[in-house]
Design a protein around this motif. Structure first.
Motif, short mmCIF file in Angstrom:
data_model
loop_
_atom_site.label_atom_id
_atom_site.label_comp_id
_atom_site.label_asym_id
_atom_site.label_seq_id
_atom_site.Cartn_x
_atom_site.Cartn_y
_atom_site.Cartn_z
N GLN A 36 -4.03 -38.21 -23.47
CA GLN A 36 -2.63 -38.04 -23.86
C GLN A 36 -2.54 -37.37 -25.23
O GLN A 36 -1.70 -36.50 -25.46
CB GLN A 36 -1.92 -39.40 -23.87
N PHE A 37 -3.42 -37.80 -26.13
CA PHE A 37 -3.41 -37.21 -27.48
C PHE A 37 -3.56 -35.70 -27.41
O PHE A 37 -2.77 -34.95 -27.97
CB PHE A 37 -4.54 -37.82 -28.32
N TRP A 38 -4.57 -35.22 -26.66
CA TRP A 38 -4.83 -33.78 -26.63
C TRP A 38 -3.81 -33.03 -25.79
O TRP A 38 -3.49 -31.88 -26.09
CB TRP A 38 -6.26 -33.50 -26.16
N LEU A 39 -3.28 -33.69 -24.76
CA LEU A 39 -2.20 -33.04 -24.00
C LEU A 39 -0.98 -32.83 -24.90
O LEU A 39 -0.37 -31.76 -24.89
CB LEU A 39 -1.82 -33.87 -22.77
N ASP A 40 -0.66 -33.83 -25.71
CA ASP A 40 0.47 -33.68 -26.64
C ASP A 40 0.20 -32.55 -27.62
O ASP A 40 1.07 -31.73 -27.90
CB ASP A 40 0.71 -34.98 -27.43
N VAL A 41 -1.02 -32.53 -28.17
CA VAL A 41 -1.36 -31.48 -29.15
C VAL A 41 -1.22 -30.11 -28.51
O VAL A 41 -0.59 -29.21 -29.05
CB VAL A 41 -2.80 -31.67 -29.70
N THR A 42 -1.81 -29.95 -27.33
CA THR A 42 -1.81 -28.60 -26.76
C THR A 42 -0.40 -28.15 -26.38
O THR A 42 -0.03 -26.99 -26.59
CB THR A 42 -2.81 -28.47 -25.59
N LYS A 43 0.40 -29.08 -25.89
CA LYS A 43 1.76 -28.68 -25.50
C LYS A 43 2.60 -28.30 -26.72
O LYS A 43 3.49 -27.47 -26.62
CB LYS A 43 2.44 -29.79 -24.71
N SER A 44 2.29 -28.90 -27.86
CA SER A 44 3.10 -28.58 -29.03
C SER A 44 2.68 -27.28 -29.72
O SER A 44 3.44 -26.70 -30.47
CB SER A 44 3.04 -29.74 -30.04
N ARG A 45 1.46 -26.81 -29.46
CA ARG A 45 0.99 -25.64 -30.20
C ARG A 45 0.69 -24.42 -29.34
O ARG A 45 0.72 -23.29 -29.83
CB ARG A 45 -0.33 -25.94 -30.94
N ILE A 46 0.35 -24.66 -28.08
CA ILE A 46 -0.20 -23.57 -27.27
C ILE A 46 0.81 -23.16 -26.20
O ILE A 46 1.50 -24.01 -25.62
CB ILE A 46 -1.54 -24.04 -26.63
N HIS A 47 0.86 -21.87 -25.97
CA HIS A 47 1.78 -21.35 -24.97
C HIS A 47 1.06 -21.30 -23.62
O HIS A 47 0.18 -20.47 -23.41
CB HIS A 47 2.24 -19.96 -25.40
N TRP A 48 1.43 -22.22 -22.74
CA TRP A 48 0.82 -22.26 -21.41
C TRP A 48 1.75 -21.60 -20.41
O TRP A 48 2.96 -21.81 -20.46
CB TRP A 48 0.58 -23.71 -20.97
N ARG A 49 1.20 -20.85 -19.48
CA ARG A 49 2.02 -20.35 -18.37
C ARG A 49 2.24 -21.49 -17.38
O ARG A 49 3.27 -21.61 -16.77
CB ARG A 49 1.34 -19.17 -17.69
N LYS A 50 1.17 -22.27 -17.18
CA LYS A 50 1.31 -23.47 -16.37
C LYS A 50 0.75 -24.61 -17.20
O LYS A 50 -0.46 -24.63 -17.50
CB LYS A 50 0.53 -23.30 -15.07
N GLU A 51 1.62 -25.50 -17.62
CA GLU A 51 1.18 -26.59 -18.51
C GLU A 51 0.22 -27.52 -17.80
O GLU A 51 0.44 -27.89 -16.64
CB GLU A 51 2.38 -27.39 -19.00
N PRO A 52 -0.83 -27.93 -18.48
CA PRO A 52 -1.78 -28.85 -17.85
C PRO A 52 -1.19 -30.26 -17.73
O PRO A 52 -0.38 -30.66 -18.57
CB PRO A 52 -2.95 -28.85 -18.82
N THR A 53 -1.62 -30.98 -16.73
CA THR A 53 -1.22 -32.39 -16.62
C THR A 53 -2.46 -33.27 -16.79
O THR A 53 -2.36 -34.47 -16.89
CB THR A 53 -0.63 -32.70 -15.23
N GLU A 54 -3.61 -32.63 -16.84
CA GLU A 54 -4.87 -33.35 -16.86
C GLU A 54 -5.56 -33.12 -18.20
O GLU A 54 -5.56 -32.00 -18.70
CB GLU A 54 -5.73 -32.75 -15.75
N GLY A 55 -6.18 -34.17 -18.77
CA GLY A 55 -6.95 -34.01 -20.00
C GLY A 55 -8.39 -33.66 -19.67
O GLY A 55 -8.68 -32.56 -19.21
N LEU A 56 -9.26 -34.62 -19.88
CA LEU A 56 -10.70 -34.39 -19.68
C LEU A 56 -11.12 -34.65 -18.24
O LEU A 56 -10.68 -35.62 -17.63
CB LEU A 56 -11.47 -35.33 -20.62
N ARG A 57 -12.00 -33.80 -17.76
CA ARG A 57 -12.67 -34.06 -16.48
C ARG A 57 -14.17 -33.97 -16.76
O ARG A 57 -14.64 -32.97 -17.28
CB ARG A 57 -12.25 -33.00 -15.46
N GLY A 58 -14.90 -35.01 -16.41
CA GLY A 58 -16.34 -35.04 -16.69
C GLY A 58 -16.63 -35.89 -17.92
O GLY A 58 -15.71 -36.39 -18.57
N SER A 59 -17.91 -36.05 -18.23
CA SER A 59 -18.29 -36.85 -19.40
C SER A 59 -19.69 -36.44 -19.85
O SER A 59 -20.37 -35.68 -19.15
CB SER A 59 -18.30 -38.34 -19.04
#
Ligand code: WTA
Length: 645
Positions: A36-59
């Motif tokens: 959620q932290f990084w999704l909030d950061v990216t939505k506030s700063r980055i111009h997405w054509r299709k906004e992501p709904t998912e953060g991390l996949r994998g580990s």
């Protein structure tokens, strides 16, 4: 000693982390819910054509199965964040403030102009055949066209690989071959103080050994004479200036590769570290704004070269995504004299300045007058990167350059981390000279013993990271197993930086330097293996072992032990020529010692620990050498020690 530097508070957009309380809040938020932290950061700063709904996949525990993903379902083109999104609000703001080789030789390129230039270049590159996913090499000096070329590749969804202009034709050819580039973008010559560096001629040589290259696009910078292949070579001003200033960006997945940057490691050839689009741009934008306390009216000056990661993340991508005015500096810190940076600070009213400890030490050695004769009242934040900064250099930077009134941010990070991972945040973090202080929100450093035990509380250890972050490298180009083996095998479930670190009783981090066979010369990362392979390519050299030693200005110097082929003698004077032709002007051995043999274990492994100690002038602290196949060789080497002066 802890400095509580208040900083020069000015009007402007509030910084994301304005106090230690806010830092703790952000840190806790990123720890509790990183996605959620990084999704909030990216939505506030980055111009997405299709906004992501998912953060991390994998580990980190599943990394061997394939690269991690951040924002996997998002789509974007990062140049829309760096350019298009600013056109309305910042169209006339200077995006790139270029200072050429001669003091006062400036170009001010606004966001609108830069957008037009990047569109033109993208159209021209497409004409030359460059397509999404294909690789282009950029081998240039610090001219605005270098940044334009990077962005134009990104606009097309093509993958750039910038090769520092100090690398040789051999090193360039290696990189071209490794990534299979068909296009090279270069310039006739680069100015570097009084010298002119023949970049196009080096490309001509490299291409002989890299037949994948079909086109070479060449910027005319000096107008000096260059060889020309009419079928292959194209002038930038002919191809680009004629192209349309409009270009619809190629929209790509968040994990589409943005660039490859070759970097040195412990073993083998340099690795092509791969960074991808959505996570990288999010992380560089966030850290750039946060660490430097970026304000709308700042003039931000990072004097790195775009051939290194600092130039990628903190001259081009982070600052432009934030709509900042970013300096590109073509000359040298000592050209025409040691006052050049501060002359530039005065003339261009630079408010945030970012350089390397090696430059600070070199300039401090020239005396304070070169600094104090210029007006530096515009400065607010002073950053360093690239190597540990010694407290004396830190103090000088703070007291003399910053007049005691600027925030110093000692930023620790790596090519692989994509952006700053441990650093003070201006003006929030109370600093200690020489300490990179605390991790950024979303970064979870762990100190490990060599046996893999976690060091808790104060102590020394190997610096690892526990949880992925959006800006980190995803893989090594064409060799994911090597990526896993290099960074994840040593401490399973963790990313291993290759650095040592001490955490003090207040929780401050002090980076102690590389613990592997990487040496850091003037903030440039060099692999001992690359030096050794260059040295043994000389006919008269049978074996070589290269280690670092402490160097007052450069941080570390390069010490080479060489063994002659039977019946041959070594003229060390000529060996640096071999190194230069294989690696480039960026690489030079400071001390050579011809030795009869190298200290080896009975199984034939070179005991580098012993060689390191001798090169450091600590040949009397070798400890137990009884496991060596021939312990007497150590005495001979110790007796022939070349000194470290
Ligand atoms: C070193 C440069 C101490 C470290 C951005 C790291 C530092 C290597 C610091 C990466 C710092 C970088 N304090 N050491 N503030 N910053 N380093 O990939 O050894 O060229 O592993 O990235 O530089 O070098 P690289």
């Amino acid at each position: 000693m802890v400095y509580e530097v208040p900083g020069r508070v000015r009007e402007g957009a509030a910084t994301p982390v304005s106090s230690m309380d806010r830092y703790r809040e952000h840190y806790a938020k990123a720890a509790n819910d990183p996605n959620q932290f990084w999704l909030d950061v990216t939505k506030s700063r980055i111009h997405w054509r299709k906004e992501p709904t998912e953060g991390l996949r994998g580990s980190f525990s599943t990394i061997q199965d394939g690269p991690l993903c951040w924002f996997a379902d998002g789509e974007l083109n990062i140049t829309e964040s760096c350019l298009d999104q600013h056109l309305e609000s910042r169209g006339d703001k200077v995006a790139i403030l270029w200072e050429g080789n001669e003091p006062g030789e400036n170009r001010r390129i606004t966001y609108r102009e830069l957008h037009g230039m990047v569109c033109q270049a993208a159209n021209a590159l497409r004409e030359l055949g460059l397509k999404k996913g294909e690789r282009a090499i950029i081998y240039m000096g610090m001219v605005p066209e270098a940044a334009v070329a990077m962005l134009a590749c990104a606009r097309l969804g093509a993958i750039h690989s910038v090769v520092f202009g100090g690398f040789s034709a051999d090193a360039l050819a290696d990189r071209i071959r490794d990534c299979g580039a068909e296009l090279v973008i270069t310039q006739d010559f680069a100015y570097r103080g009084k010298k002119q560096i023949p970049l196009k001629a080096t490309v001509d040589d490299a291409v002989q050994a890299a037949p994948s290259v079909k086109k070479v696009l060449c910027v005319k910078r000096t107008g000096g004479e260059v060889a020309w292949d009419g079928n292959r070579d194209v002038w930038w001003h002919e191809a680009v200036d004629a192209a349309s200033t409009e270009h619809a960006a190629e929209i790509v997945d968040a994990e589409h590769p943005l660039f490859i940057l070759y970097t040195s490691g412990s073993t083998g050839r340099p690795k092509g570290v791969v960074h991808t689009s959505g996570g990288y741009i999010t992380y560089t934008a966030y850290t750039h704004a946060t660490v430097f306390d970026l304000r709308e009216d700042d003039v931000y000056g990072c004097v790195a070269d775009i051939g290194w990661i600092t130039g990628h993340s903190y001259i081009v991508y982070g600052p432009l995504a934030n709509g900042a005015t970013s300096l590109m500096f073509e000359a040298l810190p000592t050209y025409p004299d040691a006052g050049r940076y501060w002359d530039m600070v005065e003339r261009l009213k630079i408010s945030i300045f970012y350089t390397a400890p090696t430059a600070i030490r070199a300039l401090a050695a020239q005396g304070d007058e070169f600094v104090t004769k210029y007006d530096r009242s515009s400065l607010r934040v002073l950053g360093t990167v690239g190597e540990p900064i010694n407290p004396e250099a830190w103090e000088w930077y703070h007291r003399v350059v910053g007049d005691g009134g600027c925030n110093i941010v000692d930023t620790f990070w790596q090519t692989e981390t994509g952006g700053i991972v441990i650093s003070p945040i201006a003006p929030a973090t109370p600093t200690k000279p020489g300490s990179a202080t605390f991790p950024m929100p979303g970064i979870f450093p762990v100190l490990k013993t060599a046996e893999g035990q976690t060091v808790r509380g104060p102590g020394d250890g190997l610096l690892c990271m526990e949880h992925p972050w959006p800006g980190q490298a995803r893989t090594v180009w064409g060799d994911h197993p090597r990526f896993v083996a290099t960074y994840f095998d040593m401490m399973p479930g963790h990313y291993f930086t290759g650095d040592g670190c001490r955490r003090d009783e207040d929780g401050y981090h002090w980076i102690t330097g590389r613990v592997d066979d990487v040496i850091n010369v003037s903030g440039h990362r060099m692999g001992t293996a690359e030096f050794e392979s260059a040295l043994v390519s000389a006919e008269e050299v049978a074996e070589a072992a290269v280690v670092g030693f402490p160097h007052e200005i450069k941080g570390q110097g390069v010490y080479a032990y060489v063994v002659a082929q039977p019946g041959q003698t070594i003229d060390v004077g000529s060996l640096n020529g071999t190194v230069r032709s294989q690696i480039g002007a960026v690489a030079k051995v400071d001390k050579f010692q011809v030795v009869p043999g190298l200290p080896k274990t009975r199984s034939g492994k070179v005991m580098r620990r012993i060689l390191r100690k001798i090169a450091e002038g600590r040949g009397n602290e070798l400890g137990d050498v009884s496991t060596l196949a021939d312990p007497t060789v150590v005495d001979t080497i110790r007796d022939g020690f070349q000194g470290t002066a």
